[in-house]
Motif scaffolding. Structure first.
Motif, mmCIF file in Angstrom:
data_model
loop_
_atom_site.group_PDB
_atom_site.id
_atom_site.type_symbol
_atom_site.label_atom_id
_atom_site.label_comp_id
_atom_site.label_asym_id
_atom_site.label_seq_id
_atom_site.Cartn_x
_atom_site.Cartn_y
_atom_site.Cartn_z
ATOM 1 N N ARG A 185 12.774 2.164 -24.163
ATOM 2 C CA ARG A 185 12.548 0.458 -24.713
ATOM 3 C C ARG A 185 10.557 0.343 -25.803
ATOM 4 O O ARG A 185 10.359 1.234 -25.994
ATOM 5 N N PHE A 186 11.240 -1.157 -26.801
ATOM 6 C CA PHE A 186 9.902 -0.887 -27.355
ATOM 7 C C PHE A 186 8.181 -1.121 -26.831
ATOM 8 O O PHE A 186 7.496 -0.017 -27.103
ATOM 9 N N LYS A 187 8.075 -1.284 -25.245
ATOM 10 C CA LYS A 187 7.117 -1.771 -24.577
ATOM 11 C C LYS A 187 6.664 0.147 -24.405
ATOM 12 O O LYS A 187 5.303 0.508 -24.417
ATOM 13 N N HIS A 188 7.687 1.286 -24.165
ATOM 14 C CA HIS A 188 7.435 3.003 -24.468
ATOM 15 C C HIS A 188 6.632 3.488 -26.116
ATOM 16 O O HIS A 188 6.597 4.288 -25.582
ATOM 17 N N CYS A 189 7.132 2.712 -27.424
ATOM 18 C CA CYS A 189 6.769 4.143 -27.841
ATOM 19 C C CYS A 189 5.207 3.305 -28.804
ATOM 20 O O CYS A 189 4.980 1.598 -28.433
ATOM 21 N N GLY A 220 7.641 4.288 -33.809
ATOM 22 C CA GLY A 220 9.266 4.260 -32.707
ATOM 23 C C GLY A 220 8.830 5.889 -31.394
ATOM 24 O O GLY A 220 10.312 6.134 -31.452
ATOM 25 N N LEU A 233 12.864 5.036 -29.492
ATOM 26 C CA LEU A 233 13.507 4.000 -30.029
ATOM 27 C C LEU A 233 14.704 4.124 -29.685
ATOM 28 O O LEU A 233 15.494 3.846 -30.515
ATOM 29 N N GLY A 234 15.475 3.041 -28.570
ATOM 30 C CA GLY A 234 17.086 2.937 -28.279
ATOM 31 C C GLY A 234 17.244 4.340 -27.817
ATOM 32 O O GLY A 234 18.616 3.930 -27.636
#
Length: 156
Positions: free
Chosen positions: A18-22, A26, A79-80
């Motif tokens: 997810r975005f919060k991990h990156c 990204g 991301l993704g």
């Protein structure tokens, strides 16, 4: 070891990056991997050992803090993507256990490998944590996740 080879004995759980991990590019920011590892351990305790962190910490006044962690980052994650996270037991002692963690991405590409030593503790004298023997019910469950080359020590 490929995902198929560990599937027979490992606890495997996917994770969407997810975005919060990156970071802004990204790419997974490396400290987030440690949170992902802890989440995997927490899920394993709840789903694999039938002892949630809530029950373990709040009701039973015990825990499994990390005493040692070694980590190798092999390739970036983005991301993704969906990562496959696997956990297997390489050693089970009287009050500690060593876990091997692997995160893989597309085409089973290794992204991260980690080795953790967790120690079973309970509140001791003065409320300070003290090592305890792995509870029997959890010991029996832990063995189900033992790698073929694992060392399982008896309770003495």
């Amino acid at each position: 070891m490929s995902e198929a080879e560990v599937a027979a004995h490992a606890f495997v759980k996917p994770l969407l990056v997810r975005f919060k991990h990156c970071d802004p590019a990204g790419i997974v920011f490396y400290p987030r991997y440690f949170e992902m590892i802890n989440d995997l351990v927490e899920d394993w305790c709840a789903e694999g050992l039938d002892l949630s962190f809530g029950e373990m910490h709040l009701r039973n006044a015990m825990g499994v803090p990390t005493a040692n962690i070694e980590c190798r980052f092999s390739a970036p994650s983005f991301l993704g993507e969906t990562l496959q996270r696997s956990l297997e037991v390489s050693r089970l002692g009287r009050s500690s256990m060593t876990l091997r963690i692997r995160f893989s991405g597309a085409n089973d590409e290794t992204r991260l490998q980690a080795t953790l030593v967790l120690v079973w503790v309970a509140k001791g004298e003065g409320g300070r944590p003290a090592p305890i023997a792995v509870p029997d019910a959890q010991r029996a469950a832990i063995v189900r996740f033992a790698a073929p080359d694992s060392v399982i020590e008896g309770v003495s």
